[in-house]
Design a protein around this motif. Structure first.
Motif, PDB file in Angstrom:
ATOM      1  N   ALA A 368       0.808  -1.221  -0.099  1.00  0.00           N
ATOM      2  CA  ALA A 368      -0.012   0.016  -0.114  1.00  0.00           C
ATOM      3  C   ALA A 368       0.910   1.167   0.174  1.00  0.00           C
ATOM      4  O   ALA A 368       0.682   2.146  -0.798  1.00  0.00           O
ATOM      5  N   LEU A 369       1.921   1.289   0.871  1.00  0.00           N
ATOM      6  CA  LEU A 369       2.747   2.487   1.056  1.00  0.00           C
ATOM      7  C   LEU A 369       3.591   2.689  -0.356  1.00  0.00           C
ATOM      8  O   LEU A 369       3.934   3.784  -0.613  1.00  0.00           O
ATOM      9  N   GLY A 370       4.023   1.423  -0.752  1.00  0.00           N
ATOM     10  CA  GLY A 370       4.830   1.491  -1.923  1.00  0.00           C
ATOM     11  C   GLY A 370       3.964   2.200  -3.015  1.00  0.00           C
ATOM     12  O   GLY A 370       4.762   2.714  -3.908  1.00  0.00           O
ATOM     13  N   SER A 371       2.895   1.607  -3.490  1.00  0.00           N
ATOM     14  CA  SER A 371       2.086   2.247  -4.569  1.00  0.00           C
ATOM     15  C   SER A 371       1.957   3.803  -4.189  1.00  0.00           C
ATOM     16  O   SER A 371       1.971   4.416  -5.235  1.00  0.00           O
ATOM     17  N   GLN A 372       1.460   3.933  -3.182  1.00  0.00           N
ATOM     18  CA  GLN A 372       1.306   5.460  -2.988  1.00  0.00           C
ATOM     19  C   GLN A 372       2.625   6.354  -3.224  1.00  0.00           C
ATOM     20  O   GLN A 372       2.668   7.625  -3.707  1.00  0.00           O
ATOM     21  N   ALA A 373       3.714   5.926  -2.763  1.00  0.00           N
ATOM     22  CA  ALA A 373       4.986   6.425  -2.747  1.00  0.00           C
ATOM     23  C   ALA A 373       5.378   6.483  -4.115  1.00  0.00           C
ATOM     24  O   ALA A 373       5.847   7.811  -4.519  1.00  0.00           O
ATOM     25  N   LEU A 374       5.254   5.529  -4.846  1.00  0.00           N
ATOM     26  CA  LEU A 374       5.458   5.563  -6.575  1.00  0.00           C
ATOM     27  C   LEU A 374       4.555   6.559  -7.239  1.00  0.00           C
ATOM     28  O   LEU A 374       5.086   7.584  -7.976  1.00  0.00           O
ATOM     29  N   ALA A 375       3.225   6.483  -6.662  1.00  0.00           N
ATOM     30  CA  ALA A 375       2.398   7.700  -7.293  1.00  0.00           C
ATOM     31  C   ALA A 375       2.710   9.169  -7.060  1.00  0.00           C
ATOM     32  O   ALA A 375       2.543  10.048  -7.962  1.00  0.00           O
ATOM     33  N   HIS A 376       3.181   9.391  -5.709  1.00  0.00           N
ATOM     34  CA  HIS A 376       3.228  10.803  -5.502  1.00  0.00           C
ATOM     35  C   HIS A 376       4.672  11.289  -5.367  1.00  0.00           C
ATOM     36  O   HIS A 376       4.881  12.435  -5.815  1.00  0.00           O
ATOM     37  N   PHE A 377       5.696  10.292  -5.439  1.00  0.00           N
ATOM     38  CA  PHE A 377       6.829  10.686  -5.236  1.00  0.00           C
ATOM     39  C   PHE A 377       8.021  10.318  -6.210  1.00  0.00           C
ATOM     40  O   PHE A 377       9.250  10.224  -6.295  1.00  0.00           O
ATOM     41  N   GLY A 378       7.703   9.336  -6.926  1.00  0.00           N
ATOM     42  CA  GLY A 378       8.222   8.486  -7.825  1.00  0.00           C
ATOM     43  C   GLY A 378       9.304   7.537  -7.289  1.00  0.00           C
ATOM     44  O   GLY A 378       8.953   7.319  -6.092  1.00  0.00           O
ATOM     45  N   TRP A 379      10.263   6.941  -8.093  1.00  0.00           N
ATOM     46  CA  TRP A 379      10.853   5.986  -7.278  1.00  0.00           C
ATOM     47  C   TRP A 379      11.640   6.140  -6.246  1.00  0.00           C
ATOM     48  O   TRP A 379      11.980   5.200  -5.300  1.00  0.00           O
ATOM     49  N   VAL A 380      12.124   7.655  -6.166  1.00  0.00           N
ATOM     50  CA  VAL A 380      13.010   7.848  -4.837  1.00  0.00           C
ATOM     51  C   VAL A 380      12.194   7.815  -3.851  1.00  0.00           C
ATOM     52  O   VAL A 380      12.552   7.381  -2.505  1.00  0.00           O
ATOM     53  N   GLY A 381      10.896   7.760  -3.749  1.00  0.00           N
ATOM     54  CA  GLY A 381       9.805   7.752  -2.594  1.00  0.00           C
ATOM     55  C   GLY A 381       9.773   6.304  -2.199  1.00  0.00           C
ATOM     56  O   GLY A 381      10.014   5.915  -0.932  1.00  0.00           O
ATOM     57  N   VAL A 382       9.899   5.270  -3.183  1.00  0.00           N
ATOM     58  CA  VAL A 382      10.050   3.872  -2.635  1.00  0.00           C
ATOM     59  C   VAL A 382      11.247   3.413  -2.232  1.00  0.00           C
ATOM     60  O   VAL A 382      11.500   2.827  -1.255  1.00  0.00           O
ATOM     61  N   VAL A 383      12.351   4.161  -2.716  1.00  0.00           N
ATOM     62  CA  VAL A 383      13.933   4.111  -2.136  1.00  0.00           C
ATOM     63  C   VAL A 383      13.767   4.519  -0.642  1.00  0.00           C
ATOM     64  O   VAL A 383      14.467   3.715   0.027  1.00  0.00           O
ATOM     65  N   VAL A 384      13.290   5.626  -0.237  1.00  0.00           N
ATOM     66  CA  VAL A 384      13.233   6.192   0.939  1.00  0.00           C
ATOM     67  C   VAL A 384      12.461   5.076   1.847  1.00  0.00           C
ATOM     68  O   VAL A 384      13.188   4.802   3.167  1.00  0.00           O
ATOM     69  N   LEU A 385      11.485   4.705   1.539  1.00  0.00           N
ATOM     70  CA  LEU A 385      10.550   3.695   2.377  1.00  0.00           C
ATOM     71  C   LEU A 385      11.079   2.400   2.743  1.00  0.00           C
ATOM     72  O   LEU A 385      11.175   2.119   3.632  1.00  0.00           O
ATOM     73  N   THR A 386      11.749   1.959   1.507  1.00  0.00           N
ATOM     74  CA  THR A 386      12.505   0.851   1.752  1.00  0.00           C
ATOM     75  C   THR A 386      13.767   0.576   2.635  1.00  0.00           C
ATOM     76  O   THR A 386      13.939  -0.227   3.416  1.00  0.00           O
ATOM     77  N   THR A 387      14.492   1.766   2.460  1.00  0.00           N
ATOM     78  CA  THR A 387      15.424   1.964   3.446  1.00  0.00           C
ATOM     79  C   THR A 387      15.377   2.102   4.676  1.00  0.00           C
ATOM     80  O   THR A 387      15.756   1.598   5.757  1.00  0.00           O
ATOM     81  N   LEU A 388      14.399   2.926   5.145  1.00  0.00           N
ATOM     82  CA  LEU A 388      13.741   3.036   6.468  1.00  0.00           C
ATOM     83  C   LEU A 388      13.419   1.733   7.005  1.00  0.00           C
ATOM     84  O   LEU A 388      13.479   1.570   8.225  1.00  0.00           O
ATOM     85  N   GLY A 389      12.661   0.955   6.222  1.00  0.00           N
ATOM     86  CA  GLY A 389      12.373  -0.220   6.742  1.00  0.00           C
ATOM     87  C   GLY A 389      13.419  -1.073   7.124  1.00  0.00           C
ATOM     88  O   GLY A 389      13.515  -1.955   8.187  1.00  0.00           O
ATOM     89  N   GLY A 390      14.609  -1.289   6.381  1.00  0.00           N
ATOM     90  CA  GLY A 390      15.875  -1.881   6.620  1.00  0.00           C
ATOM     91  C   GLY A 390      16.421  -1.455   7.921  1.00  0.00           C
ATOM     92  O   GLY A 390      16.842  -2.198   8.934  1.00  0.00           O
ATOM     93  N   VAL A 391      16.539  -0.023   7.937  1.00  0.00           N
ATOM     94  CA  VAL A 391      17.302   0.461   9.287  1.00  0.00           C
ATOM     95  C   VAL A 391      16.337   0.457  10.404  1.00  0.00           C
ATOM     96  O   VAL A 391      17.127  -0.025  11.623  1.00  0.00           O
TER      97      VAL A 391
END
Length: 400
Positions: A368-391
């Motif tokens: 859910a968050l990934g699709s919204q991040a992509l729709a509103h912020f592009g791929w960089v939004g997905v990268v931010v989200l995934t990095t925060l999950g790993g950290v």
């Protein structure tokens, strides 16, 4: 089925390592059933065109599938401690095959969304297979056996995208669901013919069984840490894979087959599962889980470098990151399962249910968050989200 074929708790402790044939069957069953959760991801762009729906709508297909999986794990997987796991696996395979068949016939996006939820619920047969493998293995080889079965499960997840992308592009998305239904029906028959019966570990009523999960959660701090850490890793995992096909189509013009082929990179990472199991047996699952979480965070953070590279370099970096973070996610999962299966053996089904309920809540949130991040912020939004999950997962693992 003879009495000698019935597994009891006492017999399990003296049972030699399961045969390669049984381990292969369990690994294949886990992989095929788990794969049904992810066949929809490479076809999202195709489904959007077929039903004239944008990514904000089609993104709910994997989201509802993951929600269904979390519900099935929470409400159905604990039954494995109370009834014969073989019968439970076969029953779910029948219903899963039926749901996949229905999906191939759906004429509307709303119907597809509803049946996707049902697919998620019944795909939890994979999480009945994993505790079964742990129950059949002697303690000194449990990490190795569980790791081998998890290799099948995780390879199924990742290769599902390759198969789905290819089939969708050349034969249509309905054909993919038909093939999936056939594969699940066949594995159900094989499990029924080959696996032994499993003696229940408890005589608790269903409601008491569910209630006992709260007690397990309160009792074991290692379980809470494992569930939260894995949930964050799965959030990142799902956010990446559920948005990759759309991003590749929009940015690079790749079709479903090419997008699905990226799953090969993830499959290479899944080969870490047996290695992680052996490391957990020797070095301890705590150490493996910390190293794996750090690896995931670094792999996703590396994609911040994408704007600095030419197109070919970007593709290479995405593939390399996928290999590394999948290696980390799968290693952490095997380590966490090895850890929790040793906490209270008669409650393995419920312990696994808790771990994966949290994990697939993370999966659903990631989609859910990934699709919204992509729709509103592009791929960089997905990268931010995934990095925060790993950290976040690493912080959970190192926090005292």
């Amino acid at each position: 089925m003879s009495a000698q074929e019935t597994l009891t708790a006492a017999a399990i402790s003296q049972t030699p390592q399961p045969s390669r044939k049984i381990i292969f069957t369990l690994a294949t069953g886990a992989g095929l059933s788990a794969a049904t959760l992810y066949y929809n991801q490479p076809m999202l762009s195709t489904l959007g065109q077929a039903f004239q729906a944008d990514v904000s709508i089609t993104g709910f297909i994997p989201t509802l599938t993951q929600i269904g999986y979390a519900l099935g794990i929470l409400l159905l997987v604990p039954l494995g401690d109370r009834i014969d796991r073989r019968a439970l696996i076969v029953f779910k395979s029948l219903l899963l095959a039926l749901a996949l068949l229905m999906c191939s016939l759906m004429p509307t996006i709303s119907g597809l969304l509803i049946v996707s939820l049902a697919i998620g619920v019944m795909a939890t047969m994979a999480q009945d297979i994993v505790p079964a493998s742990a129950a059949m293995a002697p303690m000194e080889h449990r990490g190795k056996v569980v790791g081998s079965v998890m290799t099948g499960l995780l390879t199924g997840i990742l290769l599902s995208r390759v198969v789905s992308g290819f089939v969708t592009q050349y034969w249509g998305w309905q054909s993919m669901y038909l093939l999936a239904a056939l594969s699940i029906a066949l594995i159900g028959v094989t499990v029924w013919r080959l696996l032994p019966r499993f003696e229940p570990d408890t005589d608790l009523s269903y409601l008491s069984l569910l209630g006992s999960m709260a007690s397990l959660w309160r009792r074991y701090a290692p379980l809470r840490k494992a569930a939260l850490a894995q949930g964050l890793l799965f959030l990142s995992f799902s956010a990446f894979w559920s948005t990759l096909a759309v991003m590749l189509a929009d940015v690079y013009g790749f079709g479903s087959a090419v997008a699905g082929a990226f799953g090969l990179a993830g499959a290479a990472g899944a080969l870490a599962a047996p290695l992680a199991g052996r490391m957990a047996d020797k070095q301890g699952p705590e150490t493996v889980s910390k190293l794996a979480s750090a690896l995931v965070a670094l792999a996703f953070a590396a994609m911040f470098l994408l704007p600095l590279l030419p197109s070919q370099g970007q593709i290479v970096l995405i593939i390399a990151s996928a290999i590394v973070f999948d290696f980390g996610v799968q290693s952490a999962l095997v380590a966490h399962q090895t850890l929790i299966f040793g906490l209270e053996p008669p409650a393995r089904g419920r312990l696994n249910a808790i771990l994966f309920t949290c994990g697939f809540i993370g999966m659903a949130m990631g989609s859910a968050l990934g699709s919204q991040a992509l729709a509103h912020f592009g791929w960089v939004g997905v990268v931010v989200l995934t990095t925060l999950g790993g950290v976040g997962s690493l912080i959970v693992r190192v926090w005292k």
